[in-house]
Design a protein around this motif. Structure first.
Motif, PDB file in Angstrom:
ATOM      1  N   GLN A  77     -35.280  59.613 131.007  1.00 34.46           N
ATOM      2  CA  GLN A  77     -34.814  60.087 129.721  1.00 34.46           C
ATOM      3  C   GLN A  77     -34.593  59.032 128.713  1.00 34.46           C
ATOM      4  O   GLN A  77     -34.231  57.982 128.983  1.00 34.46           O
ATOM      5  N   GLU A  78     -35.246  59.330 127.674  1.00 34.63           N
ATOM      6  CA  GLU A  78     -35.031  58.374 126.405  1.00 34.63           C
ATOM      7  C   GLU A  78     -33.987  58.871 125.399  1.00 34.63           C
ATOM      8  O   GLU A  78     -33.902  60.046 125.208  1.00 34.63           O
ATOM      9  N   GLU A  79     -32.813  57.916 125.044  1.00 35.94           N
ATOM     10  CA  GLU A  79     -31.751  58.537 124.079  1.00 35.94           C
ATOM     11  C   GLU A  79     -31.820  57.549 123.081  1.00 35.94           C
ATOM     12  O   GLU A  79     -31.962  56.282 122.938  1.00 35.94           O
ATOM     13  N   ASP A  81     -29.826  56.152 119.544  1.00 31.55           N
ATOM     14  CA  ASP A  81     -28.606  56.167 118.955  1.00 31.55           C
ATOM     15  C   ASP A  81     -28.916  56.440 117.358  1.00 31.55           C
ATOM     16  O   ASP A  81     -30.115  56.509 116.829  1.00 31.55           O
TER      17      ASP A  81
END
Length: 385
Positions: A77-79, A81
């Motif tokens: 998964q890519e998060e 900010d």
């Protein structure tokens, strides 16, 4: 026409099973993500290097295609900010920085399953370790044996076919009745519950001299966790790590386990393990300890640390022996898996094991998981009265 009845073996060249480009890379990726302690970027960097050397991909399927498929299948998964995404209310773009990629819970579970297959696969297929206690009665595994009904037997254990058959024989078909004397129960095997604490040494010596001892130890922990949680759900498994101090870790954190710049506070690990087991209600308890054997640290009452990395410190060693004796009084056997070959360390483990009346295995890294599995099974059976 005579029939040819000759039989024999036919040999042919081994052909590897067909794998898709994704499957080939995924197999390597799972190994790399374990070695990098869950660091996705580092694992992909290694994969790209391997690709350059061994030409794992081609123009039709690249490493970038592999990454996109990992995302699509829910393994990573890519998060983003706020800064990377360009601020609140804005979409991340080419100028907005790259998000952090991490593995998902689905991937963590798959790594544990892979470890189980790698380490316990051969033993699991052999059918050993059925966890029976040798005592029949009210339990949870059917034995296939029939007996008369006794007060307190559960209705779910009554064999209706055999009971109706008895009723017909005893009372005839004219006026059918079924009473208690006709009832037949299928006997069950009682299976014991075991509470296990697995201690993992994460001191610096676990990667000293260029030898990676922590990755195999971590694989064993993941395999044991997967085995117990899926196959023996009534058992409990707690995992702790110990360096200068000791602390518990959840199963989901196992892939991310790293060695630190720590000494080895074996006493702190044993104290925490016994505290964990004191809270368990069942009577079957045990400790597994994976270590390279050398205790080199103690925490003193004033909060400071007493450390000595030279040889075996008599003060530290005697504290370890005392902990082993305390565990023995609490009927908690300790099985130590010593993954070093130094003669003076092996002698320490022998004295430690004698103080606890437990078990010790002196081994290299090969076969470590198989021995843990076998001892897990035997300890369950041995402690039953």
């Amino acid at each position: 026409m005579a029939m040819n009845t000759r039989k024999g073996f036919r040999f042919s060249t081994y052909e590897a099973p067909e794998q898709t480009p994704f499957e080939k890379l995924f197999d390597i990726f799972q190994e790399l993500i374990t070695h990098t302690s869950g660091d996705f970027d580092e694992a992909i960097d290694w994969l790209r290097e391997l690709d350059k050397e061994y030409e794992l991909t081609d123009d039709e399927y690249t490493i970038d295609d592999f990454i996109e498929e990992l995302k699509a299948k829910g393994y990573i998964q890519e998060e983003f900010d706020d800064d990377a995404a360009g601020g609140e209310g804005e979409e991340g773009d080419e100028n907005g920085g790259k998000g952090n990629i991490s593995i998902t819970a689905k991937m963590e579970r798959l790594i544990r399953q892979r470890a189980l297959d790698q380490i316990f696969g051969k033993i699991k297929r052999s059918g050993s370790g059925n966890h029976k206690t040798g005592k029949s009665g009210q339990g949870d595994e059917h034995t296939g044996d029939l007996r008369e009904y006794r007060y307190g037997d559960g209705l779910e254990n009554i064999s209706m076919t055999e009971s109706l058959k008895n009723a017909q024989i005893n009372h005839g078909m004219g006026s059918f009745t079924l009473n208690e004397d006709d009832l037949v129960v299928e006997d069950t095997q009682h299976k014991a519950q075991m509470s296990t604490v697995l201690m993992i040494d994460i001191s610096h010596s676990m990667i000293l001299y260029g030898e990676d001892r922590i990755t195999p130890a971590k694989k064993v922990a993941m395999a044991l966790a997967e085995l117990i949680t899926t196959r023996y759900p009534k058992d409990t498994l707690d995992i702790l790590v110990f360096g200068n101090d000791a602390w518990p870790i959840p199963i989901k954190d196992l892939p991310y386990l790293k060695v630190g710049p720590y000494h080895t506070n074996t006493v702190a690990g044993l104290q925490l393990a016994m505290d964990m087991l004191r809270r368990k209600r069942n009577t079957n308890k045990q400790i597994f300890m994976i270590t390279d054997g050398k205790p080199s640290c103690l925490r003193l009452p004033d909060g400071t640390y007493y450390k000595n990395s030279v040889g075996l410190d008599e003060y530290i060693v005697e504290k370890c022996y005392n902990m082993a004796r305390q565990a023995r009084k609490l009927h908690i056997p300790i099985t130590t898996f010593m993954i070093a070959q130094d003669s003076y360390l092996m002698q320490f483990i022998r004295h430690f094991t004698e103080a606890n009346k437990g078990k010790a295995f002196f081994t290299g890294l090969k076969g470590l998981g198989e021995m843990i599995f076998e001892d897990y099974e035997s300890n369950r059976k041995k402690r039953l009265k």
